[in-house]
Design an enzyme around this catalytic site. Structure first.
Site, PDB file in Angstrom:
ATOM      1  N   GLN A  81      23.703  65.257   4.252  1.00 10.38           N
ATOM      2  CA  GLN A  81      24.755  65.880   3.670  1.00 10.38           C
ATOM      3  C   GLN A  81      24.186  66.605   2.424  1.00 10.38           C
ATOM      4  O   GLN A  81      24.726  67.413   1.908  1.00 10.38           O
ATOM      5  CB  GLN A  81      25.750  64.923   3.085  1.00 10.38           C
ATOM      6  N   ASN A  82      22.724  66.202   2.243  1.00 14.80           N
ATOM      7  CA  ASN A  82      22.034  66.554   0.925  1.00 14.80           C
ATOM      8  C   ASN A  82      21.980  68.114   0.848  1.00 14.80           C
ATOM      9  O   ASN A  82      21.335  68.778   1.752  1.00 14.80           O
ATOM     10  CB  ASN A  82      20.968  65.830   0.624  1.00 14.80           C
ATOM     11  N   HIS A 130      25.777  70.401   4.577  1.00 15.56           N
ATOM     12  CA  HIS A 130      26.612  70.945   3.526  1.00 15.56           C
ATOM     13  C   HIS A 130      25.764  72.269   2.996  1.00 15.56           C
ATOM     14  O   HIS A 130      25.997  72.458   1.735  1.00 15.56           O
ATOM     15  CB  HIS A 130      26.904  69.767   2.635  1.00 15.56           C
ATOM     16  N   CYS A 159      26.270  91.096  -4.481  1.00 15.09           N
ATOM     17  CA  CYS A 159      25.579  91.296  -2.856  1.00 15.09           C
ATOM     18  C   CYS A 159      25.009  92.462  -2.891  1.00 15.09           C
ATOM     19  O   CYS A 159      25.697  93.528  -3.440  1.00 15.09           O
ATOM     20  CB  CYS A 159      26.886  91.183  -1.937  1.00 15.09           C
ATOM     21  N   CYS A 202      27.763  94.670  -0.425  1.00 12.27           N
ATOM     22  CA  CYS A 202      29.005  94.859  -0.393  1.00 12.27           C
ATOM     23  C   CYS A 202      29.236  94.869  -1.934  1.00 12.27           C
ATOM     24  O   CYS A 202      30.750  95.172  -2.558  1.00 12.27           O
ATOM     25  CB  CYS A 202      30.022  94.302   0.362  1.00 12.27           C
ATOM     26  N   ASN A 232      22.681  50.709   1.444  1.00 12.46           N
ATOM     27  CA  ASN A 232      23.179  51.235   0.358  1.00 12.46           C
ATOM     28  C   ASN A 232      23.541  50.025  -0.653  1.00 12.46           C
ATOM     29  O   ASN A 232      23.800  49.086  -0.058  1.00 12.46           O
ATOM     30  CB  ASN A 232      24.536  51.682   0.649  1.00 12.46           C
ATOM     31  N   ASP A 263      25.619  49.464  -2.527  1.00  9.92           N
ATOM     32  CA  ASP A 263      27.197  49.123  -2.657  1.00  9.92           C
ATOM     33  C   ASP A 263      28.017  49.035  -1.263  1.00  9.92           C
ATOM     34  O   ASP A 263      27.561  49.739  -0.157  1.00  9.92           O
ATOM     35  CB  ASP A 263      28.022  50.099  -3.329  1.00  9.92           C
TER      36      ASP A 263
HETATM   37  C1  BJW Z   1      22.199  54.346  -3.172  1.00 11.95           C
HETATM   38  C2  BJW Z   1      21.210  54.473  -4.183  1.00 11.95           C
HETATM   39  C3  BJW Z   1      19.722  54.224  -3.571  1.00 11.95           C
HETATM   40  C4  BJW Z   1      22.774  54.979  -4.992  1.00 11.95           C
HETATM   41  N1  BJW Z   1      19.770  54.059  -2.322  1.00 11.95           N
HETATM   42  N2  BJW Z   1      21.995  54.184  -1.669  1.00 11.95           N
HETATM   43  C5  BJW Z   1      39.407  63.248   6.974  1.00 11.95           C
HETATM   44  C6  BJW Z   1      40.161  62.131   5.892  1.00 11.95           C
HETATM   45  C7  BJW Z   1      40.514  62.644   4.496  1.00 11.95           C
HETATM   46  C8  BJW Z   1      40.053  63.944   4.174  1.00 11.95           C
HETATM   47  C9  BJW Z   1      39.513  64.940   4.870  1.00 11.95           C
HETATM   48  C10 BJW Z   1      39.285  64.286   6.388  1.00 11.95           C
HETATM   49  N3  BJW Z   1      38.648  65.784   7.123  1.00 11.95           N
HETATM   50  C11 BJW Z   1      38.328  66.449   5.925  1.00 11.95           C
HETATM   51  C12 BJW Z   1      38.945  66.296   4.740  1.00 11.95           C
HETATM   52  C13 BJW Z   1      39.072  66.746   3.457  1.00 11.95           C
HETATM   53  C14 BJW Z   1      37.616  66.865   2.729  1.00 11.95           C
HETATM   54  C15 BJW Z   1      37.383  65.271   2.253  1.00 11.95           C
HETATM   55  O1  BJW Z   1      36.533  64.866   3.080  1.00 11.95           O
HETATM   56  N4  BJW Z   1      37.837  64.604   1.492  1.00 11.95           N
HETATM   57  C16 BJW Z   1      37.716  63.232   0.910  1.00 11.95           C
HETATM   58  C17 BJW Z   1      36.814  63.313  -0.276  1.00 11.95           C
HETATM   59  C18 BJW Z   1      39.098  62.585   0.873  1.00 11.95           C
HETATM   60  N5  BJW Z   1      36.657  67.358   3.693  1.00 11.95           N
HETATM   61  C19 BJW Z   1      36.287  68.824   3.564  1.00 11.95           C
HETATM   62  O2  BJW Z   1      37.017  69.391   2.730  1.00 11.95           O
HETATM   63  C20 BJW Z   1      35.133  69.339   4.480  1.00 11.95           C
HETATM   64  N6  BJW Z   1      35.505  70.336   5.078  1.00 11.95           N
HETATM   65  C21 BJW Z   1      36.454  70.472   5.901  1.00 11.95           C
HETATM   66  O3  BJW Z   1      36.645  69.081   6.286  1.00 11.95           O
HETATM   67  O4  BJW Z   1      36.889  71.396   6.490  1.00 11.95           O
HETATM   68  C22 BJW Z   1      38.187  71.459   7.760  1.00 11.95           C
HETATM   69  C23 BJW Z   1      38.374  72.930   7.906  1.00 11.95           C
HETATM   70  C24 BJW Z   1      38.240  73.307   9.449  1.00 11.95           C
HETATM   71  C25 BJW Z   1      38.454  74.715   9.593  1.00 11.95           C
HETATM   72  C26 BJW Z   1      38.935  75.718   8.758  1.00 11.95           C
HETATM   73  C27 BJW Z   1      38.758  75.166   7.287  1.00 11.95           C
HETATM   74  C28 BJW Z   1      38.446  73.967   6.924  1.00 11.95           C
HETATM   75  C29 BJW Z   1      34.014  69.932   3.227  1.00 11.95           C
HETATM   76  C30 BJW Z   1      33.384  68.835   2.724  1.00 11.95           C
HETATM   77  C31 BJW Z   1      32.271  69.401   1.759  1.00 11.95           C
HETATM   78  C32 BJW Z   1      31.661  68.479   0.781  1.00 11.95           C
HETATM   79  N7  BJW Z   1      30.984  68.886  -0.155  1.00 11.95           N
HETATM   80  C33 BJW Z   1      30.067  68.513  -1.356  1.00 11.95           C
HETATM   81  C34 BJW Z   1      29.530  69.340  -2.297  1.00 11.95           C
HETATM   82  C35 BJW Z   1      28.683  70.291  -1.627  1.00 11.95           C
HETATM   83  C36 BJW Z   1      27.976  71.024  -2.800  1.00 11.95           C
HETATM   84  C37 BJW Z   1      27.471  70.647  -4.036  1.00 11.95           C
HETATM   85  O5  BJW Z   1      26.551  70.093  -4.059  1.00 11.95           O
HETATM   86  O6  BJW Z   1      28.128  70.929  -4.976  1.00 11.95           O
HETATM   87  O7  BJW Z   1      28.938  67.649  -0.644  1.00 11.95           O
HETATM   88  S1  BJW Z   1      31.130  67.201  -1.986  1.00 11.95           S
HETATM   89  C38 BJW Z   1      29.976  66.047  -2.165  1.00 11.95           C
HETATM   90  O8  BJW Z   1      30.294  64.721  -1.348  1.00 11.95           O
HETATM   91  C39 BJW Z   1      28.653  66.624  -1.560  1.00 11.95           C
HETATM   92  C40 BJW Z   1      27.992  65.498  -0.645  1.00 11.95           C
HETATM   93  O9  BJW Z   1      27.267  65.987   0.337  1.00 11.95           O
HETATM   94  C41 BJW Z   1      29.155  64.610  -0.316  1.00 11.95           C
HETATM   95  C42 BJW Z   1      29.169  63.177  -0.002  1.00 11.95           C
HETATM   96  O10 BJW Z   1      28.740  62.572  -1.008  1.00 11.95           O
HETATM   97  P1  BJW Z   1      27.377  61.497  -0.657  1.00 11.95           P
HETATM   98  O11 BJW Z   1      26.321  62.044  -0.244  1.00 11.95           O
HETATM   99  O12 BJW Z   1      28.122  60.560  -0.011  1.00 11.95           O
HETATM  100  O13 BJW Z   1      27.286  61.101  -2.321  1.00 11.95           O
HETATM  101  P2  BJW Z   1      28.151  60.195  -3.256  1.00 11.95           P
HETATM  102  O14 BJW Z   1      27.835  60.271  -4.637  1.00 11.95           O
HETATM  103  O15 BJW Z   1      29.682  59.971  -2.800  1.00 11.95           O
HETATM  104  O16 BJW Z   1      27.558  58.608  -2.962  1.00 11.95           O
HETATM  105  C43 BJW Z   1      26.327  58.169  -3.083  1.00 11.95           C
HETATM  106  C44 BJW Z   1      26.078  56.718  -2.474  1.00 11.95           C
HETATM  107  O17 BJW Z   1      24.562  56.615  -2.622  1.00 11.95           O
HETATM  108  C45 BJW Z   1      26.781  55.521  -3.118  1.00 11.95           C
HETATM  109  O18 BJW Z   1      27.292  54.948  -2.051  1.00 11.95           O
HETATM  110  C46 BJW Z   1      26.022  54.898  -3.850  1.00 11.95           C
HETATM  111  O19 BJW Z   1      26.315  53.341  -3.720  1.00 11.95           O
HETATM  112  C47 BJW Z   1      24.730  54.952  -3.021  1.00 11.95           C
HETATM  113  N8  BJW Z   1      23.376  54.788  -3.792  1.00 11.95           N
HETATM  114  N9  BJW Z   1      21.935  54.622  -5.175  1.00 11.95           N
HETATM  115  C48 BJW Z   1      20.576  54.085  -1.587  1.00 11.95           C
HETATM  116  N10 BJW Z   1      19.194  54.091  -4.519  1.00 11.95           N
HETATM  117 ZN    ZN Z   2      28.486  91.117   0.649  1.00 11.57          ZN
END
Ligand code: BJW
Ligand code: ZN
Length: 254
Positions: free
Chosen positions: A102-103, A129, A161, A164, A227, A229
Site C-alpha cells: 500500500q506504500n 495506492h 498538464c 491539456c 505488527n 499492535d
Molecule cells: C509497525 C511499525 C514497525 C508501526 N513495524 N509495524 C469497506 C469498508 C469500509 C470502508 C470502505 C470499504 N471499502 C472501501 C471503503 C472506503 C475507503 C476505506 O477503506 N475507508 C476506511 C478508512 C473506512 N477506501 C477507499 O476509498 C479506497 N477506494 C475505494 O474503495 O474505491 C471504491 C470505488 C470503486 C469504483 C469507483 C470509485 C470508487 C481507496 C483507498 C485509498 C487509500 N489512500 C491512502 C492515501 C494514499 C496517498 C497518500 O499517501 O497521501 O493510502 S490512505 C492511507 O491509508 C494510505 C495507506 O496506504 C493506507 C493504509 O494505511 P497503512 O499502510 O495501514 O498505515 P497506518 O498508518 O494506518 O498503519 C501503520 C501500522 O504500522 C500500524 O498498525 C502500526 O501499529 C504499524 N507499525 N511501526 C511494523 N516498526
Molecule cells: Zn491533461
C-alpha cells in the site's frame, strides 16, 4: 514478542511454496517515514478528508500540493531498512514470493532495484495506492515519474498538464477513488494462490487492501501478522508477531 512464535512462523514459511507479503506504512517507520495513523501518524496533524480526497484537491489544490511536496522532499532522504531488504531478497531469490504494497514511498522499489538492477517486472511490488514520485493530470490520462520540488506558493505556480493545461496532481489513490482494476485483480490473484500471506506494518483499516489476506484464507492458506499492535486482521492470523518489521521480517523470510 514471543520467540517461540517467531521460530514457528519461520519454520512454517520455510516449508511452503507460495508466499505473498502485504505491507503498509509501518514497514517504513524504521526508515523515518511517518505512518498515517497512531502515535506520530500523519493523520494526527492533518485530517485525511482535508488532504487525501479528490474533493480536497478541487477545493484547495495549493494546500494539498504543499502537504505532498513536504512529504516528497522528506521521504526522498529516507533509506530502505532491514525489513525492505529482507523482502527484496525473498522476492529476488524466490520466484513464488510476491509483494503487494500500500506504500507510496518507493522504498520497496529502491531496495529491490539496488539488489537486482535487472529484476523482471514480476519481481517488483504490486503497488496498490500509487507513488508519491509519480504525478498525473487531474483531467486527462497524462502521467509522468517526477521527483522535482513543487512550488506551492500559489495556485498559479502549481504544475500543469503539458497536454491539456489542467492542474497536475499526485499520482496516488485518494479516498473514494478506485484502485487500478488490473493491479487490484493481480493482488487478489497472488493472494488467493499463496500458501502463506505475511501482513506487515498495516493497520488493516483501509479497503480493499485490507481484504487481500482474506483471499489467502479463503483458499485454505495461512496469515501471519507482523505488527507491534493488534489490528482487525489479528484474529485471522495463525501467528501475530508483535514487534518491528525490521527485526522480525529478516528472521522469518526465506
Ligand atoms: C509497525 C511499525 C514497525 C508501526 N513495524 N509495524 C469497506 C469498508 C469500509 C470502508 C470502505 C470499504 N471499502 C472501501 C471503503 C472506503 C475507503 C476505506 O477503506 N475507508 C476506511 C478508512 C473506512 N477506501 C477507499 O476509498 C479506497 N477506494 C475505494 O474503495 O474505491 C471504491 C470505488 C470503486 C469504483 C469507483 C470509485 C470508487 C481507496 C483507498 C485509498 C487509500 N489512500 C491512502 C492515501 C494514499 C496517498 C497518500 O499517501 O497521501 O493510502 S490512505 C492511507 O491509508 C494510505 C495507506 O496506504 C493506507 C493504509 O494505511 P497503512 O499502510 O495501514 O498505515 P497506518 O498508518 O494506518 O498503519 C501503520 C501500522 O504500522 C500500524 O498498525 C502500526 O501499529 C504499524 N507499525 N511501526 C511494523 N516498526
Ligand atoms: Zn491533461
Amino acid at each position: 514478542m514471543s520467540e517461540s512464535d517467531i521460530a514457528a512462523a519461520r519454520e512454517l514459511v520455510a516449508n511452503v511454496d507460495r508466499i505473498v507479503i502485504l505491507t503498509g506504512a509501518g514497514v517504513s517507520a524504521e526508515s523515518g517515514v511517518p505512518t498515517f495513523r497512531g502515535e506520530g501518524g500523519l493523520w494526527k496533524s492533518y485530517r485525511p478528508e482535508e488532504l487525501a480526497t479528490p474533493q480536497a484537491f478541487a477545493a484547495d489544490p495549493r494546500l494539498v500540493w504543499e502537504w505532498y511536496d513536504m512529504r516528497r522532499s522528506a521521504i526522498a532522504l529516507c533509506e530502505p531498512n532491514a525489513g525492505h531488504e529482507a523482502i527484496a531478497r525473498a522476492c529476488v531469490e524466490h520466484a513464488s514470493c510476491h509483494l503487494v504494497t500500500q506504500n507510496v514511498d518507493g522504498l520497496h522499489h529502491l531496495a529491490l532495484g539496488r539488489r537486482a538492477p535487472s529484476a523482471s517486472p514480476d519481481q517488483y511490488p504490486i503497488t496498490l495506492h500509487g507513488s508519491l514520485y509519480r504525478i498525473r493530470c487531474s483531467c486527462c490520462a497524462f502521467a509522468r515519474d517526477d521527483r522535482d520540488p513543487v512550488d506551492s506558493t500559489s495556485v498559479q505556480t502549481l504544475p500543469r498538464c503539458p497536454e491539456c493545461d489542467a492542474l497536475l496532481r499526485p499520482g496516488v489513490v485518494w479516498f473514494g477513488e478506485a484502485l487500478d482494476p488490473d493491479v487490484l485483480a493481480h493482488a487478489f490473484e497472488v493472494a488467493a494462490a499463496a500458501d502463506v500471506c505475511i501482513v506487515a506494518g498495516t493497520s488493516a483499516l483501509v479497503h480493499p487492501a485490507a481484504s487481500i489476506p482474506l483471499a489467502t484464507l479463503d483458499s485454505g492458506g495461512i496469515v501471519i501478522e507482523v505488527n507491534p499492535d493488534e489490528t482487525p486482521l489479528s484474529r485471522h492470523a495463525r501467528y501475530s508477531l508483535r514487534g518491528a518489521s525490521g527485526e522480525i521480517l529478516p528472521i522469518i523470510l526465506p
